[in-house]
Design a protein around this motif. Sequence first.
Motif, PDB file in Angstrom:
ATOM      1  N   ASN A  14      16.593  26.434   9.190  1.00  0.00           N
ATOM      2  CA  ASN A  14      16.939  27.704   8.534  1.00  0.00           C
ATOM      3  C   ASN A  14      17.869  28.575   9.344  1.00  0.00           C
ATOM      4  N   LYS A  15      18.102  28.284  10.601  1.00  0.00           N
ATOM      5  CA  LYS A  15      19.000  29.110  11.436  1.00  0.00           C
ATOM      6  C   LYS A  15      20.439  28.879  11.153  1.00  0.00           C
ATOM      7  N   LYS A  47       8.225  24.260  13.294  1.00  0.00           N
ATOM      8  CA  LYS A  47       9.299  24.373  14.284  1.00  0.00           C
ATOM      9  C   LYS A  47      10.590  23.754  13.757  1.00  0.00           C
ATOM     10  N   GLU A  48      10.489  22.626  13.131  1.00  0.00           N
ATOM     11  CA  GLU A  48      11.673  21.969  12.573  1.00  0.00           C
ATOM     12  C   GLU A  48      12.244  22.776  11.404  1.00  0.00           C
ATOM     13  N   TRP A  49      11.376  23.381  10.617  1.00  0.00           N
ATOM     14  CA  TRP A  49      11.849  24.170   9.476  1.00  0.00           C
ATOM     15  C   TRP A  49      12.604  25.413   9.953  1.00  0.00           C
ATOM     16  N   ASP A  50      12.131  26.023  11.055  1.00  0.00           N
ATOM     17  CA  ASP A  50      12.831  27.169  11.631  1.00  0.00           C
ATOM     18  C   ASP A  50      14.197  26.771  12.167  1.00  0.00           C
ATOM     19  N   LYS A  51      14.295  25.583  12.754  1.00  0.00           N
ATOM     20  CA  LYS A  51      15.585  25.098  13.236  1.00  0.00           C
ATOM     21  C   LYS A  51      16.560  24.879  12.085  1.00  0.00           C
TER      22      LYS A  51
END
Length: 113
Positions: A112-113, A106-110
Amino acid sequence: MNKFWMTVIGIIAGIIALSNLGPIIGLAFSGVIIYIGVHYYLKSVSTAAKIWWGFVAAVGALSAVSNVPAIIGVLAIGVLWYIYKKWNEEKVASPVKNDPFTNFEKEWDKLNK
């Protein structure tokens, strides 16, 4: 199950176990007699000895049948053991929900946005 009901069930199971203590001891003694009879029956060579030790095992089995109420006492002891284990069970604290190490994807997706 909360501590109140565990206490109530524990007290009832303790009373049942104590009231069936005599049959429990009788059942254990009968089990020892059966074990001795079968053990020596299997080791004996002569027919007379086999008849004697078979008779001893049969007397132990009849004695065990007369102590059937001990099964209720053994079940009560099992309930006491279960309540003891549940009473000492510690609750595990849940991890912090905002911790980046527990929710890495979840943190990695945040990021990468």
